[in-house]
Design an enzyme around this catalytic site. Structure first.
Site, PDB file in Angstrom:
ATOM      1  N   GLY A  54     -47.448 -26.032 -54.803  1.00 16.03           N
ATOM      2  CA  GLY A  54     -47.561 -25.537 -53.439  1.00 16.03           C
ATOM      3  C   GLY A  54     -46.996 -26.582 -52.509  1.00 16.03           C
ATOM      4  O   GLY A  54     -46.395 -27.573 -52.947  1.00 16.03           O
ATOM      5  N   PHE A  56     -48.450 -28.835 -50.693  1.00 15.82           N
ATOM      6  CA  PHE A  56     -49.081 -30.145 -50.830  1.00 15.82           C
ATOM      7  C   PHE A  56     -49.714 -30.352 -52.199  1.00 15.82           C
ATOM      8  O   PHE A  56     -50.459 -31.305 -52.390  1.00 15.82           O
ATOM      9  CB  PHE A  56     -50.165 -30.325 -49.756  1.00 15.82           C
ATOM     10  N   SER A  57     -49.442 -29.471 -53.145  1.00 16.31           N
ATOM     11  CA  SER A  57     -50.149 -29.568 -54.421  1.00 16.31           C
ATOM     12  C   SER A  57     -49.253 -29.228 -55.605  1.00 16.31           C
ATOM     13  O   SER A  57     -48.224 -28.568 -55.459  1.00 16.31           O
ATOM     14  CB  SER A  57     -51.364 -28.630 -54.421  1.00 16.31           C
ATOM     15  N   GLU A  58     -49.660 -29.712 -56.752  1.00  9.78           N
ATOM     16  CA  GLU A  58     -49.028 -29.358 -58.022  1.00  9.78           C
ATOM     17  C   GLU A  58     -50.141 -29.050 -59.016  1.00  9.78           C
ATOM     18  O   GLU A  58     -51.200 -29.674 -58.983  1.00  9.78           O
ATOM     19  CB  GLU A  58     -48.148 -30.501 -58.537  1.00  9.78           C
ATOM     20  N   VAL A  59     -49.892 -28.077 -59.895  1.00 10.49           N
ATOM     21  CA  VAL A  59     -50.890 -27.678 -60.883  1.00 10.49           C
ATOM     22  C   VAL A  59     -50.340 -27.958 -62.276  1.00 10.49           C
ATOM     23  O   VAL A  59     -49.197 -27.598 -62.586  1.00 10.49           O
ATOM     24  CB  VAL A  59     -51.263 -26.191 -60.747  1.00 10.49           C
ATOM     25  N   LYS A  74     -55.342 -29.377 -60.700  1.00  7.43           N
ATOM     26  CA  LYS A  74     -54.639 -29.223 -59.424  1.00  7.43           C
ATOM     27  C   LYS A  74     -54.698 -30.545 -58.675  1.00  7.43           C
ATOM     28  O   LYS A  74     -55.770 -31.025 -58.326  1.00  7.43           O
ATOM     29  CB  LYS A  74     -55.289 -28.107 -58.598  1.00  7.43           C
ATOM     30  N   ASP A 172     -56.251 -13.798 -49.202  1.00  6.51           N
ATOM     31  CA  ASP A 172     -54.871 -13.821 -49.707  1.00  6.51           C
ATOM     32  C   ASP A 172     -54.789 -13.124 -51.062  1.00  6.51           C
ATOM     33  O   ASP A 172     -54.214 -13.645 -52.016  1.00  6.51           O
ATOM     34  CB  ASP A 172     -54.358 -15.258 -49.801  1.00  6.51           C
TER      35      ASP A 172
END
Length: 313
Positions: A54, A56-59, A74, A172
């Site tokens: 995303g 600001f993030s990585e999974v 995450k 969402d």
């Protein structure tokens, strides 16, 4: 705590978040013999591969070395988020996941701060998501059988009913956030945009979510409540049958898309392939006035009845 930055963006600090999450400490397998310990560290995980990202993030897919379970890790760059609201949303996601315990909702396992990142350990649903299934059928030029539609939709309704009963709104709901396990179990995820409502108020005004699934009241920020999730469920049910969003076609023209949504202007579903009950439920959910949309209990009840009926025919 090792690795904390010496200065922070406005609106948050590691100490504040550590107070929210609790201090990190060595895992104690004896304390929680069948689950992840209350506070893990990155040393407790073997990271295998990146499976999502995303803003600001990585999974990552990872293995917990304490119990050899495969999980989703995450990693959120929470201190690089310049706006305090984004940081608050991440902490909020953890709070929401802690409250929810349902077989059709991605399970929260743990969280900790390390290397200036917020790490959230989640249950892994590794067989893809509903958007991938829809794309597959579209590529094959085949419609999804109605019994399959209800098989997945009834599980999704069960998850949303659990959330709403806990005063939590997802905000969402879309195919990409509906994960499916290898055994066909639905897992609703990505609660980062969810909003917890107290019993005193069920209205909010911030504009978040995916435009194709956003209800008229959300687009205009006129205030909305749990009925906005019902609108999104209707859009998702439509997409499972039509293999595209009811308002697809104006992705690059937000004004035109908003007009279509306001007017509930979407192509009818093929009556020769899908039941009147399915088409009726779609039209009830995708209704401009939220006060006239059904609640999740009604939608779930219809889904259960149709799942039983289509499974037996």
């Amino acid at each position: 705590m090792a690795g904390q930055p010496s200065h922070m963006p406005h609106g948050g600090s590691p100490n504040h978040l550590c107070h929210v999450l609790g201090p990190a400490h060595p895992p104690d397998p004896q304390r929680h013999p069948n689950t992840l310990s209350f506070r893990c560290s990155l040393a407790d995980f073997q990271i295998e591969k990146k499976i999502g990202r995303g803003q600001f993030s990585e999974v990552y897919k990872a293995t917990c070395l304490l119990d050899r379970k495969t999980v989703a890790l995450k990693k959120v760059q929470i201190f690089e988020m310049m706006d305090a609201k984004a940081r608050q949303d991440c902490v909020k996601e953890i709070g929401l996941l802690k409250q929810l315990n349902h077989p059709n909702i991605i399970k929260y396992l743990d969280s900790f701060i390390e290397d200036n990142e917020l790490n959230i350990v989640l249950e892994l649903a590794d067989a893809g998501d509903l958007s991938q299934m829809i794309k597959y059928f579209k590529k094959q030029k085949r419609l999804i059988p109605e019994r399959t539609v209800w098989k997945y939709f009834v599980q999704l309704c069960s998850a949303v009913e659990h959330m709403h009963s806990r005063r939590v709104m997802h905000r969402d709901i879309k195919p990409a956030n509906v994960f499916i396990t290898a055994t066909g179990i639905v897992k609703l995820g990505d609660l980062g945009l969810g909003r917890f409502f107290s019993s005193e108020t069920t209205a909010a005004h911030s504009l978040v979510g995916t435009p194709y699934y956003m209800s008229p009241e959300r687009i205009h920020e006129n205030g909305y409540n749990f009925k906005s999730d019902i609108w999104s469920l209707g859009c998702l049910l439509y997409e499972m049958a039509a293999l595209q969003s009811p308002f697809y076609g104006d992705k690059m023209n937000l004004f035109s898309l908003c007009q279509k949504i306001e007017q509930c202007d979407y192509p009818p579903l093929p009556g020769e392939h899908y039941s009147e009950k399915l088409r009726e439920l779609v039209s009830m959910c995708i209704y401009p006035d939220p006060n006239h949309r059904p609640d999740i209990e009604y939608v779930h009840q219809v889904a259960k009845q149709m799942h039983v009926w289509t499974s037996s025919t």
